[in-house]
Motif scaffolding. Sequence first.
Motif, PDB file in Angstrom:
ATOM      1  N   GLY A  11       0.789  -1.223   0.000  1.00  0.00           N
ATOM      2  CA  GLY A  11       0.000   0.000   0.000  1.00  0.00           C
ATOM      3  C   GLY A  11       0.821   1.272   0.000  1.00  0.00           C
ATOM      4  N   MET A  12       2.131   1.172  -0.003  1.00  0.00           N
ATOM      5  CA  MET A  12       2.994   2.352  -0.045  1.00  0.00           C
ATOM      6  C   MET A  12       2.984   2.957  -1.443  1.00  0.00           C
ATOM      7  SD  MET A  12       6.328   1.345   2.266  1.00  0.00           S
ATOM      8  CE  MET A  12       6.742  -0.095   1.265  1.00  0.00           C
ATOM      9  N   PRO A  13       3.343   4.247  -1.573  1.00  0.00           N
ATOM     10  CA  PRO A  13       3.417   4.869  -2.905  1.00  0.00           C
ATOM     11  C   PRO A  13       4.393   4.123  -3.806  1.00  0.00           C
ATOM     12  CG  PRO A  13       3.527   6.537  -1.171  1.00  0.00           C
ATOM     13  CD  PRO A  13       3.619   5.207  -0.489  1.00  0.00           C
ATOM     14  N   GLU A  14       4.114   4.123  -5.095  1.00  0.00           N
ATOM     15  CA  GLU A  14       4.933   3.380  -6.045  1.00  0.00           C
ATOM     16  C   GLU A  14       6.396   3.824  -6.018  1.00  0.00           C
ATOM     17  OE1 GLU A  14       3.138   3.927  -9.808  1.00  0.00           O
ATOM     18  OE2 GLU A  14       1.240   2.955  -9.261  1.00  0.00           O
ATOM     19  N   GLU A  15       6.617   5.135  -5.938  1.00  0.00           N
ATOM     20  CA  GLU A  15       7.991   5.641  -5.948  1.00  0.00           C
ATOM     21  C   GLU A  15       8.753   5.154  -4.730  1.00  0.00           C
ATOM     22  OE1 GLU A  15       5.310   7.405  -6.343  1.00  0.00           O
ATOM     23  OE2 GLU A  15       5.399   8.137  -8.422  1.00  0.00           O
ATOM     24  N   ALA A  16       8.082   5.136  -3.577  1.00  0.00           N
ATOM     25  CA  ALA A  16       8.735   4.667  -2.351  1.00  0.00           C
ATOM     26  C   ALA A  16       9.067   3.184  -2.444  1.00  0.00           C
ATOM     27  CB  ALA A  16       7.845   4.945  -1.143  1.00  0.00           C
ATOM     28  N   VAL A  17       8.124   2.402  -2.964  1.00  0.00           N
ATOM     29  CA  VAL A  17       8.362   0.965  -3.123  1.00  0.00           C
ATOM     30  C   VAL A  17       9.545   0.730  -4.052  1.00  0.00           C
ATOM     31  CG1 VAL A  17       7.400  -1.171  -4.048  1.00  0.00           C
ATOM     32  CG2 VAL A  17       5.983   0.311  -2.619  1.00  0.00           C
ATOM     33  N   PHE A  18       9.606   1.471  -5.138  1.00  0.00           N
ATOM     34  CA  PHE A  18      10.675   1.309  -6.121  1.00  0.00           C
ATOM     35  C   PHE A  18      12.041   1.618  -5.501  1.00  0.00           C
ATOM     36  CE2 PHE A  18      13.162   3.061  -9.770  1.00  0.00           C
ATOM     37  CZ  PHE A  18      13.271   1.875 -10.487  1.00  0.00           C
ATOM     38  N   LEU A  19      12.141   2.724  -4.783  1.00  0.00           N
ATOM     39  CA  LEU A  19      13.408   3.102  -4.158  1.00  0.00           C
ATOM     40  C   LEU A  19      13.809   2.110  -3.074  1.00  0.00           C
ATOM     41  CD1 LEU A  19      13.006   6.992  -3.893  1.00  0.00           C
ATOM     42  CD2 LEU A  19      14.385   5.694  -5.529  1.00  0.00           C
ATOM     43  N   ILE A  20      12.852   1.684  -2.267  1.00  0.00           N
ATOM     44  CA  ILE A  20      13.145   0.700  -1.214  1.00  0.00           C
ATOM     45  C   ILE A  20      13.630  -0.608  -1.833  1.00  0.00           C
ATOM     46  CG2 ILE A  20      12.110  -0.731   0.593  1.00  0.00           C
ATOM     47  CD1 ILE A  20      10.273   1.624   1.262  1.00  0.00           C
ATOM     48  N   ALA A  21      12.998  -1.022  -2.932  1.00  0.00           N
ATOM     49  CA  ALA A  21      13.399  -2.264  -3.599  1.00  0.00           C
ATOM     50  C   ALA A  21      14.831  -2.171  -4.116  1.00  0.00           C
ATOM     51  CB  ALA A  21      12.439  -2.570  -4.750  1.00  0.00           C
ATOM     52  N   ILE A  22      15.211  -1.026  -4.659  1.00  0.00           N
ATOM     53  CA  ILE A  22      16.581  -0.851  -5.157  1.00  0.00           C
ATOM     54  C   ILE A  22      17.578  -0.926  -4.011  1.00  0.00           C
ATOM     55  CG2 ILE A  22      18.180   0.819  -6.174  1.00  0.00           C
ATOM     56  CD1 ILE A  22      15.971   1.712  -8.022  1.00  0.00           C
ATOM     57  N   VAL A  23      17.273  -0.233  -2.911  1.00  0.00           N
ATOM     58  CA  VAL A  23      18.183  -0.242  -1.759  1.00  0.00           C
ATOM     59  C   VAL A  23      18.327  -1.655  -1.197  1.00  0.00           C
ATOM     60  CG1 VAL A  23      18.516   0.583   0.604  1.00  0.00           C
ATOM     61  CG2 VAL A  23      17.749   2.163  -1.170  1.00  0.00           C
ATOM     62  N   LEU A  24      17.216  -2.348  -1.017  1.00  0.00           N
ATOM     63  CA  LEU A  24      17.269  -3.707  -0.479  1.00  0.00           C
ATOM     64  C   LEU A  24      18.016  -4.659  -1.421  1.00  0.00           C
ATOM     65  CD1 LEU A  24      13.676  -4.152   1.025  1.00  0.00           C
ATOM     66  CD2 LEU A  24      15.828  -3.698   2.234  1.00  0.00           C
TER      67      LEU A  24
END
Length: 369
Positions: free
Chosen positions: A98-111
């Motif tokens: 349910g998080m914003p798409e941009e936040a999910v994308f950035l978190i996925a890259i960092v992880l």
Amino acid sequence: MRTFMQSIWGKLALGVAIVALAAILPLLAIDIPGVLPGPTYTPGTLTVLAYAMLISALALSYHLIFGVAGLLSFGHAMFFAAGAYGLGIILRLLAPSGMPEEAVFLIAIVLTLVLALVLGNLVGALALRVTGISFAMVTLAVAQAMNVLIRRNVGGLTGGEEGVRLEVDMVPDFLVGVVNTRNLYWLALAILVLVYLACVWVEHSRLGHVVAASRENELRVTVLGLRPYFVRLFLFATAAVLAAVAGIGFMLLQSAATPRISTSDFTLTLLVIVVLGGVGYRWGAIVGGIIYTLLDQRLSALASAEWIQQLPDVLRIPLSEPLFILGMLFVLVVMFAPGGIVGLSHRIARPRRGKQAAEEPAVLQDLEA
């Protein structure tokens, strides 16, 4: 000293000019028949060029291990796969959050980068306990194990033989679709520049000098009170993260990843690219990556050409196999240009002055100072 500085500024200006030219290619209509599938502004050509730059970035990360540290690894592709698979899997797991798409994308890259860093340290801590052919065998065994896990679809995450698809709903719109191929091309160019600058920093740092000196004379480096194991581990982990960055770019460009990119055969391709371009040269990895990728793409079209099919069997059969032609090219480079394409150009441009003979003492003297 003045000549040295002029050389640095000259190389910097040349590098900036090349990057600027590459950046404006999507705005031009350059067509090279037989090399590019079409004009440089078309999506098909931009995809091929972007893929070539990502492979060059991956080859640069392998250059750190093979060219700088002198370690023959057969498992470097696993870090590229970790970047591609990691981004796809993490995006799929975070999609219902349910998080914003941009936040999910950035978190996925960092992880994904954290995953590559952890994997690089774990594999390096194990493999670097040994040297030579033993090191190569350990990396090969780990890579084979990872490939088996991916193909077996452990935990239902990797998709087995079908691979993983990108969750495009979680990716920014400007990086999705054929109409945005130009943006993906620029992203691939940015990744190549980032990896190149990281390699320059590592090689010119004190850590890079220690690794290079250890490659030439590990005993003497140890006598100086330095610990080659830890600097090699840092270099190995750095190369793993850079390979994962290229893998992330690959996932965004292709929107999918298959087990092929995690095989030892794919790492052998990197070895061929580095040797083709020139072992020990950063530009060698870039030139080798671009030339190999373009040849691999275009030779497939050449193999199915009508005039090839009309040749006698003794010529038609080998010329119909792109891998045969690439293999023969590799043999010719090894035999007649052992320094690779870039090394050959250096020998033509200036006479040999015994640079390699003086390289080891210079590096060790820097460490002693």
